[in-house]
Scaffold this motif. Structure first.
Motif, PDB file in Angstrom:
ATOM      1  N   GLY A   3      51.844 -14.624 -10.174  1.00 56.38           N
ATOM      2  CA  GLY A   3      50.630 -14.594  -9.373  1.00 56.38           C
ATOM      3  C   GLY A   3      49.818 -13.336  -9.511  1.00 56.38           C
ATOM      4  N   ALA A   4      50.091 -12.529 -10.532  1.00 56.97           N
ATOM      5  CA  ALA A   4      49.408 -11.236 -10.689  1.00 56.97           C
ATOM      6  C   ALA A   4      48.621 -11.182 -11.992  1.00 56.97           C
ATOM      7  CB  ALA A   4      50.420 -10.099 -10.642  1.00 56.97           C
ATOM      8  N   GLY A   5      47.942 -12.270 -12.317  1.00 58.32           N
ATOM      9  CA  GLY A   5      47.135 -12.279 -13.531  1.00 58.32           C
ATOM     10  C   GLY A   5      47.912 -12.786 -14.723  1.00 58.32           C
ATOM     11  N   ARG A   6      47.167 -13.016 -15.804  1.00 55.25           N
ATOM     12  CA  ARG A   6      47.778 -13.574 -17.009  1.00 55.25           C
ATOM     13  C   ARG A   6      47.459 -12.735 -18.245  1.00 55.25           C
ATOM     14  NH1 ARG A   6      51.232 -16.855 -17.943  1.00 55.25           N
ATOM     15  NH2 ARG A   6      50.117 -18.434 -19.119  1.00 55.25           N
ATOM     16  N   GLY A   7      46.950 -11.521 -18.051  1.00 56.20           N
ATOM     17  CA  GLY A   7      46.557 -10.682 -19.163  1.00 56.20           C
ATOM     18  C   GLY A   7      47.725  -9.960 -19.808  1.00 56.20           C
ATOM     19  N   ARG A   8      47.404  -9.052 -20.697  1.00 57.97           N
ATOM     20  CA  ARG A   8      48.433  -8.374 -21.494  1.00 57.97           C
ATOM     21  C   ARG A   8      49.341  -7.492 -20.647  1.00 57.97           C
ATOM     22  NH1 ARG A   8      46.607  -2.954 -23.403  1.00 57.97           N
ATOM     23  NH2 ARG A   8      44.721  -2.477 -22.226  1.00 57.97           N
ATOM     24  N   GLU A   9      48.857  -6.971 -19.517  1.00 58.59           N
ATOM     25  CA  GLU A   9      49.670  -6.085 -18.698  1.00 58.59           C
ATOM     26  C   GLU A   9      50.284  -6.800 -17.494  1.00 58.59           C
ATOM     27  OE1 GLU A   9      46.690  -2.976 -18.066  1.00 58.59           O
ATOM     28  OE2 GLU A   9      47.863  -1.696 -19.402  1.00 58.59           O
ATOM     29  N   SER A  10      50.252  -8.124 -17.502  1.00 58.11           N
ATOM     30  CA  SER A  10      50.769  -8.889 -16.375  1.00 58.11           C
ATOM     31  C   SER A  10      52.293  -8.982 -16.423  1.00 58.11           C
ATOM     32  CB  SER A  10      50.176 -10.298 -16.385  1.00 58.11           C
ATOM     33  OG  SER A  10      50.629 -11.023 -17.515  1.00 58.11           O
ATOM     34  N   ASP A  61      29.634 -13.172 -27.264  1.00 55.19           N
ATOM     35  CA  ASP A  61      30.285 -12.169 -28.104  1.00 55.19           C
ATOM     36  C   ASP A  61      31.684 -11.927 -27.552  1.00 55.19           C
ATOM     37  OD1 ASP A  61      31.104 -10.120 -29.706  1.00 55.19           O
ATOM     38  OD2 ASP A  61      29.585  -8.685 -29.032  1.00 55.19           O
ATOM     39  N   LEU A  62      32.703 -12.291 -28.319  1.00 57.94           N
ATOM     40  CA  LEU A  62      34.087 -12.206 -27.848  1.00 57.94           C
ATOM     41  C   LEU A  62      34.834 -11.004 -28.412  1.00 57.94           C
ATOM     42  CD1 LEU A  62      34.937 -16.005 -28.062  1.00 57.94           C
ATOM     43  CD2 LEU A  62      34.330 -14.690 -26.038  1.00 57.94           C
ATOM     44  N   ARG A  63      34.139 -10.120 -29.114  1.00 57.47           N
ATOM     45  CA  ARG A  63      34.784  -8.914 -29.649  1.00 57.47           C
ATOM     46  C   ARG A  63      34.713  -7.815 -28.590  1.00 57.47           C
ATOM     47  NH1 ARG A  63      34.661  -9.032 -35.760  1.00 57.47           N
ATOM     48  NH2 ARG A  63      34.435 -11.240 -36.217  1.00 57.47           N
ATOM     49  N   ILE A  64      35.528  -7.975 -27.570  1.00 56.77           N
ATOM     50  CA  ILE A  64      35.481  -7.129 -26.385  1.00 56.77           C
ATOM     51  C   ILE A  64      36.735  -6.252 -26.345  1.00 56.77           C
ATOM     52  CG2 ILE A  64      35.311  -7.101 -23.884  1.00 56.77           C
ATOM     53  CD1 ILE A  64      32.896  -8.326 -25.245  1.00 56.77           C
ATOM     54  N   PRO A  65      36.575  -4.931 -26.197  1.00 54.47           N
ATOM     55  CA  PRO A  65      37.767  -4.066 -26.095  1.00 54.47           C
ATOM     56  C   PRO A  65      38.576  -4.392 -24.852  1.00 54.47           C
ATOM     57  CG  PRO A  65      35.772  -2.786 -26.533  1.00 54.47           C
ATOM     58  CD  PRO A  65      35.330  -4.172 -26.184  1.00 54.47           C
ATOM     59  N   TYR A  66      39.846  -4.012 -24.895  1.00 57.16           N
ATOM     60  CA  TYR A  66      40.710  -4.192 -23.728  1.00 57.16           C
ATOM     61  C   TYR A  66      40.277  -3.280 -22.587  1.00 57.16           C
ATOM     62  CZ  TYR A  66      44.258  -6.813 -26.348  1.00 57.16           C
ATOM     63  OH  TYR A  66      44.939  -7.749 -27.071  1.00 57.16           O
ATOM     64  N   GLY A  67      40.613  -3.689 -21.382  1.00 56.46           N
ATOM     65  CA  GLY A  67      40.498  -2.811 -20.238  1.00 56.46           C
ATOM     66  C   GLY A  67      39.109  -2.662 -19.670  1.00 56.46           C
ATOM     67  N   ILE A  68      38.213  -3.599 -19.912  1.00 54.93           N
ATOM     68  CA  ILE A  68      36.880  -3.513 -19.326  1.00 54.93           C
ATOM     69  C   ILE A  68      36.671  -4.695 -18.393  1.00 54.93           C
ATOM     70  CG2 ILE A  68      35.978  -2.352 -21.371  1.00 54.93           C
ATOM     71  CD1 ILE A  68      34.540  -4.998 -22.018  1.00 54.93           C
ATOM     72  N   GLN A  69      35.693  -4.569 -17.528  1.00 57.88           N
ATOM     73  CA  GLN A  69      35.402  -5.654 -16.609  1.00 57.88           C
ATOM     74  C   GLN A  69      34.639  -6.758 -17.323  1.00 57.88           C
ATOM     75  OE1 GLN A  69      33.347  -3.864 -13.313  1.00 57.88           O
ATOM     76  NE2 GLN A  69      35.244  -3.207 -12.319  1.00 57.88           N
ATOM     77  N   GLY A  70      34.751  -7.958 -16.784  1.00 56.92           N
ATOM     78  CA  GLY A  70      34.024  -9.078 -17.367  1.00 56.92           C
ATOM     79  C   GLY A  70      34.591  -9.546 -18.692  1.00 56.92           C
TER      80      GLY A  70
END
Length: 543
Positions: free
Chosen positions: A332-339, A397-406
């Motif tokens: 329940g704490a997100g599904r991203g790389r640091e979850s 544009d999906l070339r987005i760095p990690y750790g940013i909002q949106g």
């Protein structure tokens, strides 16, 4: 003969240790924060650290620190560092280090002094403070700091006669263009390719080889071969005997439906909460639709209630489980790389398993349970895999760095993937209906970015073929795949889907069952329910 490799923190120490372990041309290594206590490890260490220390570290998205199979096969981080011996090693720590109680330091000394008789080839360096501190209270070293360099200078002078120290450090800063080793002229000559381009081509070649191997087998041999190949990458898939821990029935609701709440143990310590919905007015055994997805039963009830209602009105029972790590059993704490989900998935890879394989065992154990019930018709089972994740817009544009909002949204293709795999291993599954699944694992390699949850990753999967080969193996059973997405979680164009599933279409044509294989856009609730009910009509088994 005089190559020295230093790896600072935040992504440097891990690859430095591994590279030095594998490449004997590296004469000396200085890997920070790898093999022993980490900045997150409590300081000081407990007196019984020899027994209590986490030698394997813990699962994380940082793949060099949590190498696949490292726990199962015994190449733990401290073993990797120790294997640099008898070459020179500086055991490096970013913050304060409890040398007296560090069990890895004790092991490294035994390797260098006891096994090789070279105690002077091992040294250390350490900082001060703890992770939570800030300079000047703590010696963070995103670059190797002056405090850490003192002992490094002394060791390198002793080993390599490098006449340097804090007062003699080379400080000349160079412009970036002077540091480029691959200039325009060399690029034109060598024509280098992006790493993901090379990996994509290699994956495609391996998938084609596997497909060709399956094509040379007789039809009755292909399924068995495919099952063996997928188990080799999924890990164990054979379920154990399920055990009912609790069951509670709410009879004859206002719409004439019964609801059962069940807690099913599929493996020791693994409890699957599930709901079974069915009409209370039918007395004959009902066909079953098993609904699978990352969102679990609550997500299906909230977002797919129209499909469920249509199935119930049509006389089918609907089973809604929360497989391990899904629905109410997720972190329940997100599904991203640091979850936490990514950490659990990484730990499974270290142990030689995958969460996809573990969840497949859950599904198969659940099917064992459903087959024991006299009110359900085990000859008529369909699997419905679904995703509630929104796809990324095709023009974004999906070339987005990690750790940013949106950040772009990630896909949730687990339901569709499990639907195909379940039918491959369970021959009495009549049909698979999958919405929002992955077009294929090869699509994940088509860009250096990908938007796929860590717990759906299956290392080496393209050695088995791809998802289209699973679909082909199910002919002539009914399969409907809708709204497939690519590795960037964009809706795959219709022509791309048709091209990817040519082998599956051919298999269904050869089985004289072309109408049983459907590719398309997501259907409305009524059409989805009608297709599933049609797949379950009749009592004969589909082979």
């Amino acid at each position: 003969r005089r190559i020295i490799l230093m790896g600072s923190v935040a992504g440097g120490g891990d690859p430095a240790a591994i590279a030095a372990s594998l490449d004997e041309r590296i004469t000396a290594a200085v890997p920070f924060n790898f093999g022993g206590p980490q900045p997150e490890t409590p300081y000081p260490l407990p007196p019984d650290a020899e027994n209590a220390f986490e030698y394997a570290d813990s699962g994380s998205w940082e793949s060099t620190r949590n190498l696949r199979l490292s726990c199962r096969d015994g190449f733990l981080p401290w073993v990797i560092v120790g294997s640099i011996a008898p070459r020179y090693l500086i055991y490096a720590h970013e913050f304060s280090w409890d040398r007296e109680h560090d069990p890895v330091w004790r092991r490294l000394r035994r390797i260098y002094a006891g096994f090789y008789g070279l105690p002077d080839s091992l040294d250390y360096t350490t900082g001060f403070g703890v992770l939570q501190g800030r300079p000047p209270q703590a010696s963070h070293c995103n670059n190797i700091g002056a405090t850490h360099r003192e002992r490094i200078h002394a060791a390198l002078k002793r080993w390599f006669q490098i006449p340097s120290g804090p007062s003699e450090e080379y400080q000349k800063r160079l412009p970036p263009e002077d540091l480029i080793c691959l200039g325009d002229e060399l690029i034109r000559e060598l024509k280098p390719q992006n790493l993901h381009t090379l990996i994509c081509r290699l994956g495609h070649e391996r998938a084609l080889l596997s497909r060709a191997e399956l094509g040379r087998l007789k039809a009755e041999q292909r399924l068995g071969r495919l099952q063996a190949k997928w188990e080799s990458v999924l890990g164990p898939v054979q379920p154990g005997p399920p055990r009912t821990l609790s069951a509670r029935r709410h009879a004859d609701g206002p719409d004439g439906f019964d609801t059962e709440q069940i807690a099913l143990e599929t493996e020791p310590g693994i409890t699957i909460p599930l709901l079974i919905l069915k009409s209370s007015r039918l007395k004959t055994p009902r066909p079953v639709v098993l609904a699978l997805g990352q969102a679990g039963k609550a997500g299906f009830l909230l977002e797919r209630s129209g499909v469920i209602a249509g199935l119930l009105r049509g006389g089918a029972a609907v089973c809604l489980p929360d497989l391990r790590g899904t629905g109410e059993t997720s972190s329940g704490a997100g599904r991203g790389r640091e979850s936490a989900d990514a950490a659990i998935s990484s730990t499974a890879l270290m142990l030689g398993e995958t969460l996809v394989g573990a969840r497949l065992r859950d599904v198969r154990g659940l099917l064992r349970y459903l087959r024991t019930r006299s009110d359900l018709d085990a000859r008529r089972i369909a699997v419905w895999g679904d995703s509630l994740a929104a796809a990324n817009a095709p023009d974004r544009d999906l070339r987005i760095p990690y750790g940013i909002q949106g950040a772009p949204s990630i896909s949730e293709p687990l339901g569709g993937l499990l639907g195909l795999l379940t039918a491959v291993y369970e021959m009495d599954v009549r049909a698979v209906y999958a919405r929002g699944g992955l077009i294929g694992f090869a699509s994940v390699l088509q860009d250096q970015f990908c938007y796929l949850p860590h717990d759906v990753v299956i290392p080496g999967v393209l050695n088995t073929g791809d998802l289209c080969d699973l679909a082909a193996a199910l002919a002539p059973r009914m399969v409907r795949l809708e709204g497939l997405v690519d590795g960037l979680n964009r809706r795959a164009p219709r022509n791309a889907v048709e091209s990817e599933y040519k082998a599956a279409r051919r298999a269904y044509t050869q089985a004289h069952a072309s109408a049983n294989f459907v590719l398309g856009d997501p259907a409305d609730d009524s059409a989805a329910a009608q297709w599933l009910l049609k797949s379950l009509s009749g009592s004969e088994r589909v082979r």
